[in-house]
Motif scaffolding. Structure first.
Motif, mmCIF file in Angstrom:
data_model
loop_
_atom_site.group_PDB
_atom_site.id
_atom_site.type_symbol
_atom_site.label_atom_id
_atom_site.label_comp_id
_atom_site.label_asym_id
_atom_site.label_seq_id
_atom_site.Cartn_x
_atom_site.Cartn_y
_atom_site.Cartn_z
ATOM 1 N N ALA A 30 38.019 38.534 37.585
ATOM 2 C CA ALA A 30 39.244 38.232 37.180
ATOM 3 C C ALA A 30 40.049 39.572 36.767
ATOM 4 N N ILE A 31 41.039 39.542 37.302
ATOM 5 C CA ILE A 31 42.035 40.762 37.103
ATOM 6 C C ILE A 31 43.071 40.178 36.259
ATOM 7 N N VAL A 32 43.120 40.787 34.967
ATOM 8 C CA VAL A 32 44.497 40.397 33.813
ATOM 9 C C VAL A 32 45.196 41.465 33.684
ATOM 10 N N GLY A 33 46.530 41.222 33.961
ATOM 11 C CA GLY A 33 47.505 42.228 33.953
ATOM 12 C C GLY A 33 49.106 41.448 33.729
ATOM 13 N N HIS A 34 50.084 42.531 33.783
ATOM 14 C CA HIS A 34 51.417 42.036 33.633
ATOM 15 C C HIS A 34 52.287 42.806 34.795
ATOM 16 N N SER A 35 51.875 42.719 36.000
ATOM 17 C CA SER A 35 52.489 43.567 37.168
ATOM 18 C C SER A 35 52.491 42.873 38.488
ATOM 19 N N PHE A 75 37.064 40.417 49.534
ATOM 20 C CA PHE A 75 36.066 40.288 48.569
ATOM 21 C C PHE A 75 35.322 39.079 48.868
ATOM 22 N N THR A 76 35.992 38.186 49.461
ATOM 23 C CA THR A 76 35.412 36.807 49.546
ATOM 24 C C THR A 76 34.343 36.795 50.657
ATOM 25 N N ARG A 77 34.896 37.739 51.759
ATOM 26 C CA ARG A 77 34.158 37.821 52.825
ATOM 27 C C ARG A 77 32.944 38.106 52.525
ATOM 28 N N MET A 78 32.617 39.530 51.679
ATOM 29 C CA MET A 78 31.675 40.213 51.507
ATOM 30 C C MET A 78 30.750 40.113 50.402
ATOM 31 N N SER A 79 31.022 38.709 49.565
ATOM 32 C CA SER A 79 30.438 38.551 48.301
ATOM 33 C C SER A 79 29.695 37.345 48.042
ATOM 34 N N ASN A 80 29.339 36.801 48.994
ATOM 35 C CA ASN A 80 28.581 35.318 48.739
ATOM 36 C C ASN A 80 29.315 34.439 48.281
ATOM 37 N N GLY A 81 30.568 34.184 48.589
ATOM 38 C CA GLY A 81 31.391 33.044 48.177
ATOM 39 C C GLY A 81 32.116 33.345 46.957
ATOM 40 N N PHE A 82 32.179 34.175 46.178
ATOM 41 C CA PHE A 82 32.555 34.607 44.846
ATOM 42 C C PHE A 82 34.052 34.854 45.009
ATOM 43 N N GLU A 83 34.949 34.763 44.274
ATOM 44 C CA GLU A 83 36.272 35.038 44.335
ATOM 45 C C GLU A 83 36.944 36.008 43.488
ATOM 46 N N GLU A 84 38.125 36.776 43.599
ATOM 47 C CA GLU A 84 38.835 37.543 42.856
ATOM 48 C C GLU A 84 40.214 36.820 42.730
ATOM 49 N N ARG A 85 40.596 36.712 41.210
ATOM 50 C CA ARG A 85 41.710 36.019 40.622
ATOM 51 C C ARG A 85 42.693 36.985 39.884
ATOM 52 N N TYR A 86 44.109 36.706 40.128
ATOM 53 C CA TYR A 86 44.806 37.697 39.130
ATOM 54 C C TYR A 86 45.378 36.523 38.160
ATOM 55 N N GLN A 107 47.527 34.528 30.177
ATOM 56 C CA GLN A 107 46.736 33.642 30.664
ATOM 57 C C GLN A 107 45.069 34.180 30.363
ATOM 58 N N LEU A 108 44.847 35.114 29.177
ATOM 59 C CA LEU A 108 43.661 35.511 29.107
ATOM 60 C C LEU A 108 42.592 34.725 28.903
ATOM 61 N N ASN A 109 42.892 33.525 28.189
ATOM 62 C CA ASN A 109 41.827 32.449 27.863
ATOM 63 C C ASN A 109 41.456 31.737 29.007
ATOM 64 N N LYS A 110 42.532 31.592 30.218
ATOM 65 C CA LYS A 110 42.085 30.990 31.368
ATOM 66 C C LYS A 110 40.925 32.137 32.358
ATOM 67 N N ALA A 111 41.516 33.227 32.240
ATOM 68 C CA ALA A 111 40.458 34.280 32.931
ATOM 69 C C ALA A 111 38.983 34.359 32.369
ATOM 70 N N LEU A 112 39.123 34.087 30.953
ATOM 71 C CA LEU A 112 37.723 34.168 30.413
ATOM 72 C C LEU A 112 36.783 32.923 30.966
ATOM 73 N N GLN A 113 37.608 31.717 30.903
ATOM 74 C CA GLN A 113 36.888 30.689 31.406
ATOM 75 C C GLN A 113 36.574 30.864 32.937
ATOM 76 N N PHE A 114 37.361 31.443 33.643
ATOM 77 C CA PHE A 114 37.050 31.576 35.042
ATOM 78 C C PHE A 114 35.752 32.429 35.133
ATOM 79 N N ILE A 115 35.291 33.341 34.286
ATOM 80 C CA ILE A 115 34.432 34.169 34.532
ATOM 81 C C ILE A 115 33.003 33.520 33.997
ATOM 82 N N THR A 116 33.162 32.564 32.908
ATOM 83 C CA THR A 116 31.996 32.198 32.141
ATOM 84 C C THR A 116 31.708 30.891 32.809
#
Length: 128
Positions: free
Chosen positions: A81-86, A100-111, A116-125
């Motif tokens: 989870a990348i959290v920013g304001h950009s 990242f998805t192609r190389m990392s066993n189906g995991f994903e990267e999201r902005y 939305q910090l709480n949503k990002a924390l939920q995404f990783i946990t």
């Protein structure tokens, strides 16, 4: 400067980059990541908060070392989870996620916007 936003007993790691990103920060980030894998976790889900980063105060060498570490440990990377304001980060994350998805066993990267910090924390946990 680097600090943990929250500590987790599972395979999640949440960090914030404040001001600049130095070689010392990169070493600390690697230490925290390695602690998770040393605990026996097959992958580490990460949240990286970047809304306070100042690129002018960051080390190019630290970014290079981070890239090398990431590539070497890609199989141990879980959801990211990348959290920013950009708009630039918001545009770059989907491009990076393509590789990242192609190389990392189906995991994903999201902005996530910093609001939305709480949503990002939920995404990783929730993906443990």
């Amino acid at each position: 400067m680097l600090e943990q936003l929250k500590t987790f007993s599972d395979n999640s790691l949440a960090i914030e980059v404040i001001d600049g990103f130095s070689e010392t920060d990169e070493s600390l980030c690697q230490k925290w990541f390695n602690e998770k894998t040393d605990q026996g976790h097959s992958h580490v889900n990460m949240l990286i908060k970047l809304d306070e980063i100042k690129l002018s105060k960051s080390s190019t060498k630290a970014f290079f070392e981070d890239t090398v570490f990431t590539l070497r440990h890609l199989k141990s990377m879980g959801n990211l989870a990348i959290v920013g304001h950009s708009n630039i980060l918001k545009a770059l994350v989907p491009i990076d996620n393509f590789f990242f998805t192609r190389m990392s066993n189906g995991f994903e990267e999201r902005y996530f916007d910093k609001s939305q910090l709480n949503k990002a924390l939920q995404f990783i946990t929730e993906s443990n």
